[in-house]
Design a protein around this motif. Structure first.
Motif: not given
Length: 69
Positions: A43-69
């Motif tokens: 849904t954006s460079p830092s998030s995704a959603v998971f939908v069922d066969d009806q197209g209904i969002e069941q959960f999201s994966y968001s706030g993707l971030k990267v840190w480097d030491a």
């Protein structure tokens, strides 16, 4: 690489900890594979959603971030 799962008030957090620099040049890339009845949709460079066969969002994966030491 270690994978951490932390559960808190905001939900489940998944961390990928790279313990040493990998061989080669270029950006580090972590590819995730999914299986099962839900379909991932970015849904954006830092998030995704998971939908069922009806197209209904069941959960999201968001706030993707990267840190480097």
């Amino acid at each position: 690489m270690d994978v951490q799962y932390l559960h808190g008030e905001e939900g489940l957090r998944q961390n990928f900890l790279v313990n040493q620099e990998p061989n080669g040049n270029g950006p580090l890339r972590i590819d995730l594979q999914c299986s099962g009845p839900l379909v991932p949709r970015q849904t954006s460079p830092s998030s995704a959603v998971f939908v069922d066969d009806q197209g209904i969002e069941q959960f999201s994966y968001s706030g993707l971030k990267v840190w480097d030491a």
